[in-house]
Design an enzyme around this catalytic site. Structure first.
Site, mmCIF file in Angstrom:
data_model
loop_
_atom_site.group_PDB
_atom_site.id
_atom_site.type_symbol
_atom_site.label_atom_id
_atom_site.label_comp_id
_atom_site.label_asym_id
_atom_site.label_seq_id
_atom_site.Cartn_x
_atom_site.Cartn_y
_atom_site.Cartn_z
ATOM 1 N N HIS A 140 0.842 -1.196 0.000
ATOM 2 C CA HIS A 140 0.000 0.000 0.000
ATOM 3 C C HIS A 140 0.876 1.245 0.000
ATOM 4 C CE1 HIS A 140 -3.202 2.676 2.053
ATOM 5 N NE2 HIS A 140 -3.421 2.626 0.760
ATOM 6 N N ASN A 190 -4.728 4.391 7.561
ATOM 7 C CA ASN A 190 -6.135 4.768 7.381
ATOM 8 C C ASN A 190 -6.987 4.391 8.592
ATOM 9 O OD1 ASN A 190 -5.765 6.033 4.967
ATOM 10 N ND2 ASN A 190 -6.314 4.267 3.711
HETATM 11 N N1 LIG Z 1 -5.451 7.724 -5.023
HETATM 12 C C1 LIG Z 1 -5.018 7.447 -3.802
HETATM 13 O O1 LIG Z 1 -4.842 8.350 -2.956
HETATM 14 C C2 LIG Z 1 -4.654 6.032 -3.432
HETATM 15 C C3 LIG Z 1 -3.701 5.813 -2.414
HETATM 16 C C4 LIG Z 1 -3.330 4.499 -2.109
HETATM 17 C C5 LIG Z 1 -3.917 3.446 -2.774
HETATM 18 N N2 LIG Z 1 -4.864 3.690 -3.751
HETATM 19 C C6 LIG Z 1 -5.420 2.522 -4.451
HETATM 20 O O2 LIG Z 1 -4.783 2.399 -5.695
HETATM 21 C C7 LIG Z 1 -5.673 1.811 -6.652
HETATM 22 C C8 LIG Z 1 -5.758 2.706 -7.870
HETATM 23 O O3 LIG Z 1 -6.214 3.982 -7.473
HETATM 24 P P1 LIG Z 1 -5.895 5.302 -8.323
HETATM 25 O O4 LIG Z 1 -6.181 6.439 -7.409
HETATM 26 O O5 LIG Z 1 -4.569 5.194 -8.975
HETATM 27 O O6 LIG Z 1 -7.049 5.229 -9.420
HETATM 28 P P2 LIG Z 1 -7.093 5.853 -10.902
HETATM 29 O O7 LIG Z 1 -8.542 6.090 -11.170
HETATM 30 O O8 LIG Z 1 -6.163 6.990 -11.058
HETATM 31 O O9 LIG Z 1 -6.577 4.652 -11.814
HETATM 32 C C9 LIG Z 1 -7.354 3.492 -11.966
HETATM 33 C C10 LIG Z 1 -6.698 2.526 -12.912
HETATM 34 O O10 LIG Z 1 -7.545 1.374 -13.046
HETATM 35 C C11 LIG Z 1 -7.656 1.038 -14.425
HETATM 36 N N3 LIG Z 1 -8.945 0.375 -14.595
HETATM 37 C C12 LIG Z 1 -10.180 0.905 -14.442
HETATM 38 N N4 LIG Z 1 -11.129 -0.036 -14.660
HETATM 39 C C13 LIG Z 1 -10.458 -1.175 -14.971
HETATM 40 C C14 LIG Z 1 -10.863 -2.495 -15.297
HETATM 41 N N5 LIG Z 1 -12.162 -2.829 -15.330
HETATM 42 N N6 LIG Z 1 -9.888 -3.410 -15.533
HETATM 43 C C15 LIG Z 1 -8.574 -3.097 -15.457
HETATM 44 N N7 LIG Z 1 -8.134 -1.864 -15.163
HETATM 45 C C16 LIG Z 1 -9.067 -0.926 -14.917
HETATM 46 C C17 LIG Z 1 -7.552 2.361 -15.142
HETATM 47 O O11 LIG Z 1 -7.184 2.156 -16.484
HETATM 48 C C18 LIG Z 1 -6.480 3.055 -14.327
HETATM 49 O O12 LIG Z 1 -5.197 2.642 -14.722
HETATM 50 C C19 LIG Z 1 -7.003 1.590 -5.916
HETATM 51 O O13 LIG Z 1 -7.041 0.279 -5.430
HETATM 52 C C20 LIG Z 1 -6.913 2.598 -4.765
HETATM 53 O O14 LIG Z 1 -7.685 2.200 -3.647
HETATM 54 C C21 LIG Z 1 -5.229 4.952 -4.108
#
Ligand SMILES: NC(=O)c1ccc[n+]([C@@H]2O[C@H](COP(=O)([O-])OP(=O)(O)OC[C@H]3O[C@@H](n4cnc5c(N)ncnc54)[C@H](O)[C@@H]3O)[C@@H](O)[C@H]2O)c1
Length: 284
Positions: A140, A190
């Site tokens: 994470h 978190n």
């Molecule tokens: N943004 C944050 O602050 C944060 C921090 C830590 C962890 N996360 C986790 O990281 C992960 C990604 O979050 P993010 O903020 O980068 O999101 P984002 O929306 O920026 O990116 C999402 C990604 O998922 C892909 N995607 C969407 N639907 C899909 C599908 N059906 N099949 C395959 N790929 C698909 C998209 O192409 C994109 O690359 C999540 O699990 C989130 O909980 C987010």
């Protein structure tokens, strides 16, 4: 086991940042996106951040070029077959992540480690979609991944200690400050931060204090580096509400439930910095 090549699935906010951290640390990285256009956008994000590093003198042009040269883009999951570690950073949906892990399980070598960057889903449940739950961990990262040092390295119910240690060692190798923890809702940060931020928002109404004064109180009374309202604006009101709901669903502790004021803000599109308005207004 040596980790030579890493796969990053999803090059959105988190995936692009994670890929950048890997290539900057000298690791050959294959980034997979669903379309070529999104893949290019992911690379552009990495390029933009590295470029800013060059401008500020933190990275040389040669280092930037070498780092970008280590990033390969693909839309084919099968191109991750040779990876020793795959870090998944796709949309926060259990069905999508489980399906992806089942596919990866069939592709990569038997020793490869599969890691999820989920914030709030069960790593154990994702691991159960594979035939190798002992090789599945949580990694994470925090947003923005190139800037935030912490990685929570999560051991799921069936994770082999050797795989957990290998993921921990890899996080250290790419310059992070990892911690080890188990697969509990919200992991460590978190689990602590979300109820504290929710309390802060409830205090806004209870104590009839302005967001400015609440933030001032926490800055000058406790030396928090950023006030709770400014922090929620930075995280994104929608992201915070979503994470609160996930913790509330798993733990049923009233403090985890998102305060109605935040839910209303999310519905109104007052999401913080990304929409230009949250508790504060941001010039766009
Ligand atoms: N943004 C944050 O602050 C944060 C921090 C830590 C962890 N996360 C986790 O990281 C992960 C990604 O979050 P993010 O903020 O980068 O999101 P984002 O929306 O920026 O990116 C999402 C990604 O998922 C892909 N995607 C969407 N639907 C899909 C599908 N059906 N099949 C395959 N790929 C698909 C998209 O192409 C994109 O690359 C999540 O699990 C989130 O909980 C987010």
């Amino acid at each position: 086991m040596e980790i030579r090549t890493v796969g990053v699935v999803g090059l959105g906010t988190m995936g692009a940042g994670i890929a950048q951290v890997c290539v900057q640390a000298g690791v050959e990285t294959v980034g997979r996106e669903v379309t070529q256009e999104l893949a290019e956008r992911g690379r552009a994000t990495v390029e933009r951040y590295l470029g800013r590093g060059v401008e500020k003198g933190r990275v040389t042009q040669d280092e930037m070029d070498a780092a970008l040269g280590r990033l390969t883009l693909t839309t084919e999951l099968s191109d991750l077959a040779g990876c020793d570690l795959v870090i998944e950073a796709v949309v926060e949906r259990i069905d999508v992540k489980r399906e992806l892990f089942a596919q990866l399980d069939r592709l990569v070598g038997p020793e490869a480690i599969l890691a999820t960057n989920t914030s709030a889903l069960s790593v154990t449940e994702i691991a159960a979609a594979t035939t190798r739950p002992e090789r599945v961990v949580g990694m994470h990262f925090f947003n923005p991944a190139p800037v935030m040092p912490l990685v929570e390295v999560v051991r799921a119910e069936l994770t082999d200690p050797a795989a957990h240690e290998a993921a921990y060692a890899f996080a250290e190798r790419i310059g992070k400050e990892p911690i080890r923890c188990s697969d509990t809702p919200g992991f460590v940060v978190n689990r602590v931060l979300i109820p504290v931020l929710n309390d802060a928002i409830r205090v806004l109404d209870e104590a009839r204090v302005t967001p400015e004064d609440l933030d001032k109180a926490m800055l000058h009374g406790t030396r928090w580096p950023i006030g709770p309202c400014a922090l929620i604006d930075l995280i994104g009101v929608d992201v915070h509400v979503h994470a609160s709901e996930a913790l509330w669903e798993s733990l049923r502790e009233p403090r985890m439930a998102p305060p109605p004021r935040l839910v209303a803000m999310a519905k109104a599109g007052l999401l913080g910095r990304k929409t230009g308005r949250g508790f504060y207004s941001y010039g766009q």
